[in-house]
Design an enzyme around this catalytic site. Sequence first.
Site, PDB file in Angstrom:
ATOM      1  N   SER A   1       0.818  -1.172  -0.079  1.00 27.83           N
ATOM      2  CA  SER A   1       0.015   0.021  -0.135  1.00 27.83           C
ATOM      3  C   SER A   1       0.638   1.247   0.141  1.00 27.83           C
ATOM      4  O   SER A   1       0.255   2.359  -0.268  1.00 27.83           O
ATOM      5  CB  SER A   1      -0.866   0.039   1.159  1.00 27.83           C
TER       6      SER A   1
ATOM      7  N   HIS B   1       9.536  -2.036   2.662  1.00 27.71           N
ATOM      8  CA  HIS B   1       9.175  -1.992   4.123  1.00 27.71           C
ATOM      9  C   HIS B   1       9.003  -3.562   4.344  1.00 27.71           C
ATOM     10  O   HIS B   1       8.456  -4.359   3.662  1.00 27.71           O
ATOM     11  CB  HIS B   1       8.073  -1.006   4.693  1.00 27.71           C
TER      12      HIS B   1
ATOM     13  N   HIS C   1       7.285  -5.989   7.658  1.00 29.26           N
ATOM     14  CA  HIS C   1       6.569  -5.954   8.944  1.00 29.26           C
ATOM     15  C   HIS C   1       7.168  -7.001   9.770  1.00 29.26           C
ATOM     16  O   HIS C   1       7.196  -7.986   9.217  1.00 29.26           O
ATOM     17  CB  HIS C   1       5.154  -6.375   8.591  1.00 29.26           C
TER      18      HIS C   1
END
EC number: 3.-.-.-
Length: 113
Positions: free
Chosen positions: A94, A99, A101
């Site tokens: 998104s 990135h 998590h």
Amino acid sequence: MSTIFQRIIDREIPADIVYEDHLCLAFRDVAPQAPVHVLVIPKQEIRSVDAIKQGDAALLGHLWVVIGQIARDLGVADSGYRVVTNCGKLGGQSVDHLHFHILGGRQLDWPPG
């Protein structure tokens, strides 16, 4: 236009930062999916896994070392945790900034999605 992650790096948007060095930043997700949900981002702008180049290898290695350290620091390393990165729209990405998590603190189901 800067992504929300670049704006966090630039301190234009506040974040609950759990780790920072000259190469990366880690902060708690604002919509956590587990008791521990931290995002680890490189400060260098890389759009996604598909945009990683050979020259990024040292940075990526550093990110993985940091991910392990954060998991230990947050107390999920011994019980287990998951590291997820999404790539592209259908992969659930998104924000167009690479990135990872870190999810932990509860039993995580499989398959994930």
